[in-house]
Design a protein around this motif. Structure first.
Motif, PDB file in Angstrom:
ATOM      1  N   LEU A  59      22.418  47.308  64.238  1.00 17.13           N
ATOM      2  CA  LEU A  59      23.319  46.435  64.986  1.00 17.13           C
ATOM      3  C   LEU A  59      24.672  46.283  64.301  1.00 17.13           C
ATOM      4  O   LEU A  59      25.709  46.218  64.963  1.00 17.13           O
ATOM      5  N   THR A  60      24.673  46.233  62.980  1.00 16.46           N
ATOM      6  CA  THR A  60      25.904  45.949  62.245  1.00 16.46           C
ATOM      7  C   THR A  60      26.754  47.187  61.959  1.00 16.46           C
ATOM      8  O   THR A  60      27.834  47.064  61.390  1.00 16.46           O
ATOM      9  N   GLU A  61      26.281  48.364  62.337  1.00 14.83           N
ATOM     10  CA  GLU A  61      27.077  49.575  62.131  1.00 14.83           C
ATOM     11  C   GLU A  61      28.279  49.594  63.072  1.00 14.83           C
ATOM     12  O   GLU A  61      28.236  49.024  64.165  1.00 14.83           O
ATOM     13  N   PRO A  62      29.372  50.227  62.659  1.00 10.37           N
ATOM     14  CA  PRO A  62      30.584  50.269  63.497  1.00 10.37           C
ATOM     15  C   PRO A  62      30.321  50.918  64.847  1.00 10.37           C
ATOM     16  O   PRO A  62      29.539  51.860  64.968  1.00 10.37           O
ATOM     17  N   LEU A  63      30.986  50.407  65.862  1.00  9.49           N
ATOM     18  CA  LEU A  63      30.906  50.968  67.206  1.00  9.49           C
ATOM     19  C   LEU A  63      31.843  52.159  67.304  1.00  9.49           C
ATOM     20  O   LEU A  63      32.982  52.104  66.860  1.00  9.49           O
ATOM     21  N   GLU A  64      31.356  53.263  67.886  1.00  9.10           N
ATOM     22  CA  GLU A  64      32.174  54.456  68.093  1.00  9.10           C
ATOM     23  C   GLU A  64      32.171  54.816  69.564  1.00  9.10           C
ATOM     24  O   GLU A  64      31.223  54.514  70.296  1.00  9.10           O
ATOM     25  N   ASP A  65      33.246  55.502  69.994  1.00  9.30           N
ATOM     26  CA  ASP A  65      33.342  55.799  71.425  1.00  9.30           C
ATOM     27  C   ASP A  65      32.376  56.888  71.866  1.00  9.30           C
ATOM     28  O   ASP A  65      32.270  57.198  73.051  1.00  9.30           O
TER      29      ASP A  65
END
Length: 336
Positions: A59-65
């Motif tokens: 959940l805490t990992e960076p969001l990527e497109d």
């Protein structure tokens, strides 16, 4: 070359052999979608950090497109409403078979492909659904099989909308006794009382602790502590949670977490419209927690209740975490 399947062989985690998934494409059991099709000594040993669950981001990992939202669909837990909101309120393109046959084409911003069955997932995997960046959201009740659609380049962001397991079981009992259009339609339920259903000893009639079984992929037999712990780990480490009892707030969090930016404009009003309409509403008699029917269902689903109470705690913690001004931006695959 299908990168996902190549990775599966490299990981050597005893994943279900391709032939054991593909056989459903031509089998009669694929149409029945019941427990019988899941029998067999599949060598898969589900582990949080091994394929395919490892393709779900924490959940805490960076969001990527390049990320793909994976909605784990719990029956009768506002799944139909949530899918409609994804498309109509948040302008996300999703995979869902809404017309026969599968066309692998868009129909009103829905990519017409089946991800609700093992056979459909296998076909979508061969098609390369994730790699082709055709959808923002994939929905399935088969979490582990569904994760095979993901790749190292297109990892998943898990979203789970939950409802109290007793309420879910009661609603499902009445729904499946009347829903002739569903694969799991059970006409024999119409001639049973809820109490008879709750106390039935026929294992093929009722699936106890559905949520835990499908999170841990332990479809049959007694649930072990390792199964329960895996379900809790998925919920606490991988999933953005929603609760039907706090539906509007759950949808606000979904918008915030994924950086959709629709809430302050049309999002909130659109979600409230769907709340009032209540898609796929299943009217039935209500049972309080003091009734014998409720208590009988609760006994049969004690582990699911434990998981749900655990999830309520995680949901509260996620609310505090999300309130710390998370700033994100989501790259829509289909701008409309």
């Amino acid at each position: 070359v299908n990168r996902t399947r190549t990775q599966a062989s490299k990981m050597n985690n005893g994943w279900i052999p391709n032939k054991d998934i593909d056989k459903y494409s031509s089998s009669k059991q694929a149409k029945k979608e019941n427990l019988d099709q899941l029998k067999g000594d599949y060598r898969y040993r589900p582990l949080l950090d091994s394929y395919p669950l490892s393709l779900l981001k924490n959940l805490t990992e960076p969001l990527e497109d390049t990320d793909l939202i994976f909605q784990f669909h719990i029956p009768k837990a506002a799944g139909t409403s949530t899918k409609a909101i994804f498309t109509e309120c948040f302008h996300l393109t999703r995979a869902d078979q809404i017309a026969m046959p599968e066309s692998y084409k868009y129909i009103n911003h829905v990519f017409n492909v089946d991800t609700s069955t093992i056979a459909g997932i296998s076909r979508a995997q061969d098609f390369g659904l994730a790699e082709k960046n055709l959808v923002d959201v994939v929905t399935s009740s088969y979490l582990h099989e569904g994760c095979t659609l993901l790749t190292e380049q297109n990892k998943g962001r898990l979203f789970v909308m939950m409802r109290h397991p007793v309420e879910t079981a009661i609603s499902l009992f009445y729904y499946l006794g009347n829903a002739k259009w569903e694969r799991m339609y059970r006409p024999e339920l119409k001639n049973m009382t809820l109490y008879e259903y709750a106390t039935a000893t026929n294992e093929g009639l009722r699936i106890d602790n559905w949520m835990t079984r499908y999170l841990s992929r332990k479809f049959q037999g007694p649930l072990q502590e390792t199964d329960i712990q895996l379900a809790k780990d998925i919920i606490s480490q991988k999933a953005l949670l929603g609760l039907t009892e706090d539906f509007e707030e759950s949808m606000r969090r979904f918008d915030l977490f994924h950086g959709l930016g629709t809430w302050s404009s049309e999002g909130m009003n659109c979600v409230n419209k769907h709340i009032q309409e209540k898609s796929n509403l299943n009217d039935h008699h209500l049972f309080g927690n003091e009734t014998k029917e409720w208590n009988a269902i609760a006994v049969a689903n004690a582990i699911d209740i434990e998981i749900f109470q655990f999830a309520q705690t995680i949901y509260a913690q996620q609310g505090e975490w999300l309130s710390k001004n998370i700033s994100r931006g989501w790259k829509f695959r289909q701008l409309w």
